[in-house]
Design a protein around this motif. Structure first.
Motif, mmCIF file in Angstrom:
data_model
loop_
_atom_site.group_PDB
_atom_site.id
_atom_site.type_symbol
_atom_site.label_atom_id
_atom_site.label_comp_id
_atom_site.label_asym_id
_atom_site.label_seq_id
_atom_site.Cartn_x
_atom_site.Cartn_y
_atom_site.Cartn_z
ATOM 1 N N PHE A 193 0.833 -1.200 0.000
ATOM 2 C CA PHE A 193 0.000 0.000 0.000
ATOM 3 C C PHE A 193 0.874 1.260 0.000
ATOM 4 O O PHE A 193 0.549 2.252 -0.670
ATOM 5 C CB PHE A 193 -0.932 0.012 1.224
ATOM 6 C CG PHE A 193 -2.179 -0.780 1.029
ATOM 7 C CD1 PHE A 193 -3.154 -0.387 0.125
ATOM 8 C CD2 PHE A 193 -2.404 -1.949 1.757
ATOM 9 C CE1 PHE A 193 -4.314 -1.123 -0.061
ATOM 10 C CE2 PHE A 193 -3.557 -2.695 1.582
ATOM 11 C CZ PHE A 193 -4.521 -2.279 0.675
ATOM 12 N N LEU A 194 1.984 1.210 0.732
ATOM 13 C CA LEU A 194 2.899 2.345 0.773
ATOM 14 C C LEU A 194 3.482 2.612 -0.611
ATOM 15 O O LEU A 194 3.555 3.763 -1.062
ATOM 16 C CB LEU A 194 4.021 2.065 1.776
ATOM 17 C CG LEU A 194 5.065 3.172 1.988
ATOM 18 C CD1 LEU A 194 4.404 4.412 2.567
ATOM 19 C CD2 LEU A 194 6.179 2.679 2.902
ATOM 20 N N ILE A 195 3.873 1.543 -1.291
ATOM 21 C CA ILE A 195 4.427 1.677 -2.640
ATOM 22 C C ILE A 195 3.355 2.156 -3.612
ATOM 23 O O ILE A 195 3.575 3.038 -4.437
ATOM 24 C CB ILE A 195 5.020 0.335 -3.118
ATOM 25 C CG1 ILE A 195 6.211 -0.045 -2.237
ATOM 26 C CG2 ILE A 195 5.461 0.422 -4.574
ATOM 27 C CD1 ILE A 195 6.633 -1.489 -2.374
ATOM 28 N N GLY A 196 2.178 1.560 -3.512
ATOM 29 C CA GLY A 196 1.089 1.940 -4.404
ATOM 30 C C GLY A 196 0.654 3.380 -4.225
ATOM 31 O O GLY A 196 0.213 4.031 -5.182
ATOM 32 N N SER A 197 0.802 3.919 -3.007
ATOM 33 C CA SER A 197 0.373 5.290 -2.735
ATOM 34 C C SER A 197 1.186 6.308 -3.518
ATOM 35 O O SER A 197 0.733 7.427 -3.759
ATOM 36 C CB SER A 197 0.483 5.591 -1.235
ATOM 37 O OG SER A 197 1.845 5.627 -0.819
ATOM 38 N N THR A 198 2.397 5.926 -3.947
ATOM 39 C CA THR A 198 3.231 6.866 -4.702
ATOM 40 C C THR A 198 2.699 7.099 -6.106
ATOM 41 O O THR A 198 3.161 7.999 -6.806
ATOM 42 C CB THR A 198 4.678 6.335 -4.804
ATOM 43 O OG1 THR A 198 4.687 5.085 -5.506
ATOM 44 C CG2 THR A 198 5.274 6.141 -3.424
#
Length: 371
Positions: free
Chosen positions: A180-185
């Motif tokens: 989710f952290l990666i996707g948020s970028t």
């Protein structure tokens, strides 16, 4: 027992422990190399799909190809060429090692059929989804596809009633948070592009396929020489990609012959094939060192070390495509790099208890002191 006999016995035990420790460390090194090789393979494959005839297909002056062909069929073709090149490398390796006859004999055995099933899941389905996701969303999907060890742990619990303890559950939660952290970028101005969002979803599909393949292949390689098993996997994947998946996508595109026409042009495009031959070699080396590492340091730690491709994938895409190739769009924001690092921690936690690494180090010190 005399003092001399005791001294010899202690020396023998110390030598055995030292040999085991060296064997274990070599397994970790091989598994780590498999993660690095996976990152290089990703970059080389993507570079190949920008050269020669691929530049025309994806460029502004592209031929009259439909959106479906450009997005899906070409990605499947790129994966098919890579798997075919990898299969050739695997066959050559088996010949050099004197195991080609064993490969032929094992194909129609129970372990061989299990490896064929694993190849059908991991090759035409998961690997093609991986290539499609990279073409649609870029290197940001590489860490997301690395969710496969966490997915394999869940599937192992469902399919084989394998243990899924609290530590593994925590590791899975870490992996999900990292994804989710990666996707948020990908959110720019509070929104995400349709292609990027779809690419992330397809990357999750790749992780599902590889997770399932890991469960199946783990069972198969317990009964067969890993070098032979890998050869079966790569050859099966190459054949299935070329003669099953591509024709199906050709039919879906409106004309089955288009898949063979594009394949003929791609295989005869020299500037691109140089990169595909290299990516095929790296693909074979990835699986070879991963399986070898698993057998030497354990499947859990080996899988965790292989999972470092969540970091090496974006890194080598940046170096090969961004720096060397001068292409835009292959750099990642700092948050994505942090997410990739967190993903590796989650994979390690799923695969093993991280504290065991320190326990193992302490034991090794004790052995040396005893010697």
């Amino acid at each position: 027992m005399s003092q001399n006999s005791k001294a010899v016995s202690l020396e023998a035990i110390a030598a055995k422990k030292k040999l085991s420790s060296s064997f274990f460390k070599k397994g970790i090194s091989l598994a780590l190399f498999s993660g690095l090789a996976y990152g290089v393979y990703t970059a080389f494959l993507t570079m190949g799909m920008t050269k020669g005839v691929w530049g025309d297909w994806y460029g502004k002056n592209t031929a009259a190809l439909s959106t479906f062909v450009v997005v899906y069929l070409l990605a499947a073709l790129g994966n098919a060429i890579n798997d075919t090149c990898s299969a050739v490398w695997a066959i050559l390796y088996s010949i050099v090692k004197g195991k080609f006859g064993d490969f032929l004999r094992c194909v129609n055995t129970k372990p061989g059929r299990i490896m064929i099933l694993a190849a059908l899941i991991g090759g035409p389905i998961a690997s093609t989804a991986y290539v499609i996701s990279i073409q649609m969303a870029g290197s940001i999907v590489v860490p997301i596809s690395a969710l496969c060890p966490a997915i394999a742990a869940i599937l192992g619990k469902v399919l084989y009633k394998q243990e899924l303890n609290k530590r593994m559950a925590v590791g899975i939660f870490i992996c999900v948070c990292a994804s989710f952290l990666i996707g948020s970028t990908s959110f720019v101005g509070g929104s995400i592009s349709k292609d990027t969002f779809l690419g992330i979803l397809i990357a999750i599909l790749a992780a599902l396929g590889w997770g399932f393949e890991g469960c199946v292949a783990g069972y198969g390689t317990a009964m067969i020489d890993p070098e032979i098993g890998i050869c079966i996997r790569q050859v099966t994947a190459g054949i299935a990609d070329l003669f099953i998946l591509l024709p199906i996508l050709g039919v879906m595109a409106g004309r089955v012959g288009i898949s063979f026409e594009l394949a003929s042009q791609a295989f005869t495009s020299g500037p691109a094939m140089v990169w595909f031959i290299l990516s095929g070699c790296l693909t074979f080396m990835t699986f070879m060192t991963w399986y070898a590492g698993n057998s030497m340091c354990g499947a859990g730690l080996g899988t965790a070390c292989n999972g470092t491709y969540s970091f090496f994938g974006p890194l080598f895409c940046l170096l090969v495509l961004g720096v060397y190739g001068g292409m835009d769009g292959w750099s990642l924001p700092p948050v994505a790099w942090i997410g990739a690092g967190v993903m590796m921690i989650g994979i390690l936690t799923v695969s093993m208890n991280p504290l065991d690494l320190f326990k193992g180090k302490n034991k090794e010190v004790d052995i040396n002191e005893t010697a």
